[in-house]
Write a protein that holds these residues in place. Structure first.
Motif, PDB file in Angstrom:
ATOM      1  N   SER A 223     -16.459  -3.675  -2.245  1.00  0.00           N
ATOM      2  CA  SER A 223     -15.926  -2.779  -1.218  1.00  0.00           C
ATOM      3  C   SER A 223     -15.320  -1.502  -1.775  1.00  0.00           C
ATOM      4  O   SER A 223     -15.392  -0.445  -1.142  1.00  0.00           O
TER       5      SER A 223
ATOM      6  N   SER B 230       0.824  -1.220   0.000  1.00  0.00           N
ATOM      7  CA  SER B 230       0.000   0.000   0.000  1.00  0.00           C
ATOM      8  C   SER B 230       0.856   1.268   0.000  1.00  0.00           C
ATOM      9  O   SER B 230       0.445   2.301  -0.536  1.00  0.00           O
TER      10      SER B 230
ATOM     11  N   ASP C  52      -9.033   3.639   1.157  1.00  0.00           N
ATOM     12  CA  ASP C  52      -8.880   2.445   0.341  1.00  0.00           C
ATOM     13  C   ASP C  52      -8.068   2.806  -0.900  1.00  0.00           C
ATOM     14  O   ASP C  52      -7.597   3.930  -1.048  1.00  0.00           O
TER      15      ASP C  52
ATOM     16  N   TYR D  44      -6.998  -4.716   3.411  1.00  0.00           N
ATOM     17  CA  TYR D  44      -7.227  -3.584   4.316  1.00  0.00           C
ATOM     18  C   TYR D  44      -6.255  -3.530   5.491  1.00  0.00           C
ATOM     19  O   TYR D  44      -6.215  -2.538   6.209  1.00  0.00           O
TER      20      TYR D  44
END
Length: 319
Positions: free
Chosen positions: A136, A81, A113, A105
């Motif tokens: 999602s 991420s 996100d 997540y």
């Protein structure tokens, strides 16, 4: 690198131990190059590369200060991420490859996100992950065919012995049960426990070929690759479906191909393992279950199908 055509860069962690995830990244690049794409693996540390899996593809490194064009594509594993955040201002396209639903997540700040980092596209071999991300994050997710090397993971009945293969890298259930059964009297005293870690891929396949039982304890897979490889090798799989394995791992009925317990139920897993070993002592074995398992694994044995699905996805990628 030829900048006249889109370059596809697969980011890969500098992680040395054999891993189904890093093997898949290299294999994808191999497929894409065979299809005519200008594709590369990207590692962080200069000179780092993986060769244990046998997929030999061109490597570039972050230190090379790569030049990217707007039509180029960076493929980012779901756990990176930080890379997603740091690359959001680049002119090129970015696609997340997602193999583990639990990592999606886990490393994200609260109420953020991937869409906050400009990510719009993803690929996965897992229908469960595809549906989760579309629900999602409202991303556009391509489903890529899964692959199990049924030539390497091969059922050889003459090699089977009283051996339980297990891994502890993602869950401690195997080590806990080994500790219990090594002290507990009973039939499992006649079984050797073999840890599937720090092995070459050939060494891993050899242990599965020799093992009568595979203890499947992963809870976080999008597709149950380790269980499918064990099935291909003729192991009796005992363990968890791990959410993403529910489609392929069948614990009851005519199509039963393994023995399942509820995810994370270590007491239930121990009792089920003991039952499987006890029943096997008094029967001819589990020929029907092994046959079903081999048929399940064989559905993923088409190497070219994986390559065709990758080619179709990237050929149709929005320009």
């Amino acid at each position: 690198m030829d900048t006249k055509v889109p370059t596809i860069l697969y980011l890969c962690p500098d992680f040395s131990p054999p891993s189904a995830g890093t093997r898949r990244l290299y294999r994808h690049v191999e497929h894409l190059r065979r299809a005519g794409f200008d594709a590369f693996i990207v590692h962080n540390r200069k000179g780092f590369m993986l060769s244990w899996h046998g997929h030999h593809v061109p490597i570039v490194w972050m230190e090379d200060k790569l030049t990217l064009n707007k039509d180029d594509i960076i493929v980012i594993p779901e756990g990176m991420s930080g890379i997603m955040r740091s690359t959001r201002h680049l002119p090129c396209n970015r696609v997340v490859i997602v193999l583990n639903w639990a990592h999606i997540y886990r490393n994200l700040p609260s109420r953020e996100d991937w869409s906050d980092y400009g990510i719009r596209y993803g690929i996965t071999p897992s229908p469960v992950i595809k549906a989760f991300l579309e629900w999602s994050m409202d991303l556009q997710i391509g489903l890529i065919a899964n692959y199990v090397d049924t030539r390497k993971f091969l059922y050889q009945p003459e090699k089977k012995k009283r051996q339980i293969a297990y891994s502890s890298r993602k869950d401690p259930s195997g080590e806990i049960l080994r500790s219990i059964f090594e002290k507990k009297p009973g039939m499992l005293k006649g079984y050797e426990w073999v840890l599937l870690e720090d092995l070459t891929e050939d060494g891993y396949a050899q242990i599965l070929a020799e093992s009568k039982i595979f203890l499947g304890t992963s809870l976080q897979e999008g597709v149950p690759t380790a269980a499918l490889e064990a099935m291909a090798a003729g192991c009796i799989v005992v363990g968890y479906a791990g959410v993403g394995g529910s489609k392929d791992m069948i614990g009851t009925g005519e199509k039963q191909n393994c023995f399942l317990v509820e995810n994370g139920d270590i007491p239930g897993l121990g009792r089920k393992l003991e039952q499987v070993v006890r029943d096997d002592e008094y029967e001819e074995g589990y020929a029907r279950i092994i046959k079903n398992a081999l048929e399940t694994a064989s559905r993923y044995g088409n190497y070219q199908r994986e390559g065709d699905s990758l080619e179709a996805y990237f050929r149709a990628f929005p320009s």
